[in-house]
Motif scaffolding. Structure first.
Motif, PDB file in Angstrom:
ATOM      1  N   LEU A 136     -21.019   7.154 -33.073  1.00 26.70           N
ATOM      2  CA  LEU A 136     -21.977   6.482 -32.659  1.00 26.70           C
ATOM      3  C   LEU A 136     -23.910   7.556 -33.182  1.00 26.70           C
ATOM      4  O   LEU A 136     -22.891   8.430 -32.518  1.00 26.70           O
ATOM      5  N   ARG A 157     -33.379   3.811 -33.718  1.00 26.12           N
ATOM      6  CA  ARG A 157     -32.419   3.004 -34.712  1.00 26.12           C
ATOM      7  C   ARG A 157     -30.985   3.583 -34.107  1.00 26.12           C
ATOM      8  O   ARG A 157     -30.480   4.231 -34.349  1.00 26.12           O
ATOM      9  N   ILE A 209     -27.042   4.050 -35.471  1.00 27.02           N
ATOM     10  CA  ILE A 209     -26.809   3.449 -36.480  1.00 27.02           C
ATOM     11  C   ILE A 209     -24.772   3.980 -35.991  1.00 27.02           C
ATOM     12  O   ILE A 209     -24.491   4.641 -35.028  1.00 27.02           O
ATOM     13  N   SER A 210     -24.132   3.647 -36.447  1.00 32.50           N
ATOM     14  CA  SER A 210     -22.499   3.361 -36.731  1.00 32.50           C
ATOM     15  C   SER A 210     -21.828   3.059 -38.026  1.00 32.50           C
ATOM     16  O   SER A 210     -22.562   3.067 -38.889  1.00 32.50           O
ATOM     17  N   GLU A 211     -20.064   2.825 -38.213  1.00 31.76           N
ATOM     18  CA  GLU A 211     -20.330   2.467 -38.949  1.00 31.76           C
ATOM     19  C   GLU A 211     -19.668   1.149 -39.675  1.00 31.76           C
ATOM     20  O   GLU A 211     -20.001   1.329 -41.015  1.00 31.76           O
ATOM     21  N   ALA A 212     -20.615   0.559 -38.658  1.00 29.73           N
ATOM     22  CA  ALA A 212     -20.137  -1.108 -38.806  1.00 29.73           C
ATOM     23  C   ALA A 212     -21.738  -1.296 -38.943  1.00 29.73           C
ATOM     24  O   ALA A 212     -22.137  -2.015 -39.214  1.00 29.73           O
ATOM     25  N   LEU A 213     -22.579  -0.514 -38.514  1.00 27.94           N
ATOM     26  CA  LEU A 213     -24.243  -0.959 -38.932  1.00 27.94           C
ATOM     27  C   LEU A 213     -24.632  -0.165 -38.528  1.00 27.94           C
ATOM     28  O   LEU A 213     -24.966   1.046 -38.525  1.00 27.94           O
ATOM     29  N   SER A 214     -26.812  -0.091 -39.703  1.00 24.29           N
ATOM     30  CA  SER A 214     -27.829   0.790 -39.062  1.00 24.29           C
ATOM     31  C   SER A 214     -28.380  -0.470 -38.378  1.00 24.29           C
ATOM     32  O   SER A 214     -29.239  -1.078 -39.868  1.00 24.29           O
ATOM     33  N   GLU A 215     -29.040  -0.619 -37.867  1.00 25.09           N
ATOM     34  CA  GLU A 215     -30.321  -1.412 -37.002  1.00 25.09           C
ATOM     35  C   GLU A 215     -31.351  -0.854 -36.013  1.00 25.09           C
ATOM     36  O   GLU A 215     -31.333  -0.373 -35.456  1.00 25.09           O
ATOM     37  N   LEU A 250     -33.798  -1.352 -33.613  1.00 29.32           N
ATOM     38  CA  LEU A 250     -33.882  -2.379 -32.610  1.00 29.32           C
ATOM     39  C   LEU A 250     -35.306  -2.407 -31.713  1.00 29.32           C
ATOM     40  O   LEU A 250     -35.834  -3.042 -31.103  1.00 29.32           O
ATOM     41  N   ALA A 257     -23.125   0.084 -26.339  1.00 24.89           N
ATOM     42  CA  ALA A 257     -22.388  -0.459 -27.606  1.00 24.89           C
ATOM     43  C   ALA A 257     -21.004  -0.379 -27.206  1.00 24.89           C
ATOM     44  O   ALA A 257     -20.390  -1.407 -28.096  1.00 24.89           O
TER      45      ALA A 257
END
Length: 84
Positions: free
Chosen positions: A19, A39, A41-47, A49, A72
């Motif tokens: 993460l 922001r 960022i992980s393997e499943a998301l980039s958001e 905040l 998280a």
């Protein structure tokens, strides 16, 4: 993207982060809202905040980034080792 700060969460014994929490410069068209985007960022998301000038301050960023990453990843505060 142009990053001001990047905080990476790496599991003990591993070499790759799972993460990231980043402070990145806001695009020119949204800089009026704040100069930096927070922001995750992980393997499943980039958001993104939040957007604010305060994310350009190292202490403010690192405190919030540690809090967000801990939540998280479901970590207890005492399990986190701040290296810098």
């Amino acid at each position: 993207r142009s990053y001001r700060y990047i905080l990476a969460f790496v599991q003990l014994g591993q070499t790759q982060p799972v993460l990231y929490v980043c402070a990145e410069q806001s695009p020119v068209d949204s800089a009026a809202e704040g100069r930096y985007q927070l922001r995750m960022i992980s393997e499943a998301l980039s958001e993104v905040l939040d957007v604010a000038d305060r994310w350009g301050d190292l202490d403010t960023f690192s405190d919030q980034a540690l809090r967000l990453g801990s939540q998280a990843l479901g970590l207890q505060r005492e399990q986190i080792v701040r290296l810098m």
